[in-house]
Each structure stands twice: as structure tokens, then as C-alpha cells.
Write an enzyme that holds these catalytic residues in place. Structure first.
Site, PDB file in Angstrom:
ATOM      1  N   GLY A  69       0.691  -0.795  -0.257  1.00  0.00           N
ATOM      2  CA  GLY A  69      -0.106  -0.018  -0.436  1.00  0.00           C
ATOM      3  C   GLY A  69       0.847   1.384   0.124  1.00  0.00           C
ATOM      4  O   GLY A  69       0.176   2.398   0.348  1.00  0.00           O
ATOM      5  N   ALA A  70       1.844   1.027  -0.295  1.00  0.00           N
ATOM      6  CA  ALA A  70       3.313   2.571  -0.357  1.00  0.00           C
ATOM      7  C   ALA A  70       3.078   2.378  -1.598  1.00  0.00           C
ATOM      8  O   ALA A  70       4.115   3.699  -1.492  1.00  0.00           O
ATOM      9  CB  ALA A  70       4.557   1.927   0.104  1.00  0.00           C
ATOM     10  N   GLY A  71       2.732   2.275  -2.621  1.00  0.00           N
ATOM     11  CA  GLY A  71       3.138   3.198  -3.678  1.00  0.00           C
ATOM     12  C   GLY A  71       4.151   2.711  -4.541  1.00  0.00           C
ATOM     13  O   GLY A  71       4.195   3.065  -5.350  1.00  0.00           O
ATOM     14  N   ASP A  95       5.155  -1.656 -13.859  1.00  0.00           N
ATOM     15  CA  ASP A  95       5.157  -2.157 -12.961  1.00  0.00           C
ATOM     16  C   ASP A  95       5.641  -3.618 -12.544  1.00  0.00           C
ATOM     17  O   ASP A  95       7.267  -3.805 -12.531  1.00  0.00           O
ATOM     18  CB  ASP A  95       4.041  -1.762 -11.367  1.00  0.00           C
ATOM     19  CG  ASP A  95       3.667  -0.477 -11.166  1.00  0.00           C
ATOM     20  OD1 ASP A  95       4.704  -0.025 -10.933  1.00  0.00           O
ATOM     21  OD2 ASP A  95       2.384  -0.365 -10.560  1.00  0.00           O
TER      22      ASP A  95
END
Length: 394
Positions: A125-127, A183
Site C-alpha cells: 500500500g505504499a505505492g 510496474d
């Protein structure tokens, strides 16, 4: 211990034996080039040293049995998944990510059942692309169990860019998150000490040297601890907006709008779409400008482009948050050469390019700014460009 060692140890705790193998994949930071990937543009990521690892052993049936080791040392278990019956919407929560990979591999003739145990240290969830690290590692593990090892040079072996597209399909069509190719490609294809210059349209890649130590600078990651999710609405809305803008402009993708033709293009668009187009077109140019500077060995000169990127994401793409803005602004005020949010936005992390001599001062200034604002203390750490996904020796 490494992520691979953690995963192997966790596998032994659950199954009472060593795994057949361990495969791992890194999280990533995007130096610059945000929301350009699904517009056929340019991106410039590098892989983190933080990894997610999958310890795996084949099963005699076509079932997928998945467990994850949490930060608290506790295990989470999925339901036993029947690979043959996997369909989009059939699996929810975290298990949808490994299930989606198995679903795609089934279509490519690889439906080997497996026991999988996942462990690692990529912050979720931290990108920083923890979900893609998970998917890439699971993909390599399932392929490896089927006798398909990357980089072996054997006929019929999929390439890393091909696997990136398989992972993208699992994310888009099974999980339901409309991500681009940045990504997955970063996790699979990045190399030590380099940033990956990727032309998403052509697939052409260049490993551009990024010698932080030689330049006397560090990349400070500032995880605001405000979670984001690509499966939620804001990311998809931006993507649909840029696709609609391209259609109105009569181009295949916003990559085809030049900087020289930007003003004329903006004049043809409604007020809600014009800022999105301005961001994508100018961000593509910023990537090209940063790559040109790095090729010339001018790493410390890229800071203003990072600053401009953040302003564009904050004002035009409207994906920043007050926490991300605070991290960026406080880092700059404390002497960072440049700073920007990174990742999909709506939470997650920001990065700052900082001279080594200023690192602790900048880190402290950011933490104090969050404390003064009554916010949870951000997680800060430095990152160096690291290797992409592969099989681990444990």
C-alpha cells in the site's frame, strides 16, 4: 535474513520439508514518468532492494494452495484454489493476485498445481508496487515448477517483456485493476545500478547508469503510510479520461501529442480533460530530459524535473494528497535537490534526491513536519537500484 530465506523457512514451518525452489521479485520506484505507461509513453523506474519471495513445490493435482507470512510472524491462508475453474471474480482479497497469475498461465499451457508460501519486505500500500512484485514472483515460481526458467535461452521460453504483459493481464482482467506496464516491467527487467528507460509503445529498453554513490547523492523514500489501491476509482477515472481525450483528438494514444502541438490539442478538449493531457505530454518530455541528463553524467541536475513532475501530478492530474505534498515540500525546504510523489497516487510514497551530506537533515525535517501536522510518522529509507526478478539460491 533475505526474503528468499524467510520464504523457504516459512515453507518448512508449514509443510515440514524444504521447497522445490524459491523465486523473488522486487518492488520498484519510478524516478519519473507517472501515468504515461498506459498512454504509450516513456517511464524511468528502478527496482528496490526490497523483495517478495515465493517458496514453491508442485502438487499432484491442479490445485493452488497459498500462504503468506505477515510482518507479525503470522500466516494467512487462501482457500484451496482449483486452477481449472478460476475465472475473474471467483477469488477476492489478496488471494486474487496469485490466482490471477495462475489463471493467465493456464491459458498459456501451464496449469501445474503448487503449494506456495510468500514472504518479503516490500511495504504494501505504499505505492512501491508490492502487488506486482507478488505477481511476478508467483509467475516465475509457477513457470519454474513447470520447467520453464527465464534467461535459459531455450526455444519457446517466454521473454521478460512477454511475462510482464501476462502479469498485466492478470491485474487488469482478473483482479480488476486497470494498470499499465510500468510496474511489471520494472520488477522483471531492472538491473543493478541503473534506471530502466522504457518506451512502452515500442517495448524498447535502455539500462541507463544511475551512479548515486559516485554522484554523492541518495534517493530518500518517504512512505506517508496513507494507503492507495489501483483497484479503486481514482486511477481508473484518470485512465478513462486520457483514453477519451485521445479519441477526441483522433490519435491512438496521448503519446502522439507533441509538446509543440500541445496548446492546439488543449484548445480542442473540454475543461476536465485538458489538464490530464497537459500532464501526460509534459511528463513524457520530462522523462526524455532526465534521460538526456543521466547520459551526460549530470545526475545532480535532474532535481528541477522531479519538482515539475510533482507539481503536474498535484495540479493537473490531481492525484497527490496533503500528506504527499507535505513530504515533498518539507524535503525541498530542507535542501533536497528535487522531490516528487511516485506511483499511482492518492496516497503511498514520495521520493527525494538528496546529497549524502544533507540526508539526515532532510529525513528529520520530513518527520518533524508530519509530527507538527499531527500525522503518523512516515517510514523513510534510502534505496539503490537493484536486480530484477529471478530464482534465488537458498
Amino acid at each position: 535474513m533475505s526474503a528468499a530465506e524467510d520464504a523457504a523457512g516459512a515453507f518448512h514451518r508449514i509443510h515440514g520439508r524444504a521447497p522445490a525452489g524459491v523465486w523473488s521479485a522486487p518492488g520498484r520506484v519510478n524516478l519519473i514518468g507517472e501515468h504515461t505507461d498506459y498512454n504509450d509513453g516513456f517511464v524511468l523506474p528502478f527496482a528496490l532492494p526490497h523483495r517478495l519471495a515465493v517458496a514453491a513445490t508442485p502438487r499432484d493435482d491442479s490445485k493452488l494452495n497459498v500462504a503468506t507470512l505477515g510482518d507479525d510472524g503470522q500466516f494467512q491462508y487462501s482457500d484451496l484454489l482449483d486452477i481449472a475453474s478460476l475465472e475473474p471474480g471467483s477469488v477476492e482479497g489478496w488471494a486474487a493476485y496469485p490466482a490471477g497469475v495462475a489463471w493467465v498461465l493456464r491459458d498459456h499451457g501451464h496449469a501445474t498445481g503448487a503449494d506456495l508460501v510468500i514472504a518479503g519486505d516490500v511495504p504494501s500500500g505504499a505505492g512501491l508496487s508490492s502487488s506486482h512484485a507478488l505477481e511476478c514472483a508467483v509467475t516465475l515460481a509457477l513457470l519454474g515448477l513447470a520447467g520453464v526458467e527465464l534467461d535459459a535461452g531455450l526455444p519457446g521460453t517466454p521473454t521478460r517483456p512477454e511475462i510482464a504483459r501476462w502479469v498485466q493481464r492478470s491485474e487488469n482482467d482478473f483482479v480488476g485493476a486497470p494498470t499499465g506496464l510500468l510496474d511489471q516491467t520494472a520488477s522483471l527487467c531492472c538491473q543493478d545500478s541503473c534506471v530502466l528507460f522504457l518506451d512502452v509503445r515500442s517495448g524498447e529498453m535502455e539500462q541507463v547508469p544511475f551512479p548515486l554513490a559516485e554522484a554523492g547523492v541518495r534517493v530518500l523514500i518517504m512512505d506517508t503510510r496513507t494507503k492507495h489501491s489501483h483497484a479503486e476509482g481514482g486511477y481508473g477515472e484518470r485512465r478513462r479520461g486520457t483514453e477519451r481525450a485521445a479519441e477526441l483528438l483522433g490519435v491512438k494514444a496521448l503519446r502522439d501529442v507533441t509538446l509543440e502541438g500541445l496548446d492546439a490539442a488543449l484548445a480542442q478538449l473540454p475543461d476536465d480533460l485538458a489538464p490530464l493531457v497537459r500532464h501526460v505530454v509534459t511528463e513524457n518530455q520530462r522523462v526524455l530530459d532526465v534521460v538526456a541528463l543521466l547520459r551526460e553524467g549530470r545526475l545532480t541536475d535532474i532535481g528541477p524535473h522531479l519538482d515539475a513532475s510533482h507539481a503536474s501530478m498535484r495540479d493537473d492530474y490531481r492525484i497527490s494528497t496533503s500528506e504527499l505534498d507535505l513530504a515533498v515540500d518539507s524535503a525541498r525546504s530542507a535542501g533536497a535537490l528535487g522531490a516528487r510523489m511516485t506511483g499511482g497516487g492518492f496516497g503511498g510514497s514520495a521520493i527525494a534526491l538528496v546529497r549524502e551530506a544533507d540526508l539526515e537533515h532532510v529525513r528529520t525535517a520530513v518527520e518533524q513536519a508530519f509530527e507538527a501536522a499531527g500525522l503518523r510518522r512516515p517510514r523513510t529509507f534510502t534505496a539503490v537500484p537493484s536486480r530484477g526478478a529471478g530464482r534465488d539460491a537458498v
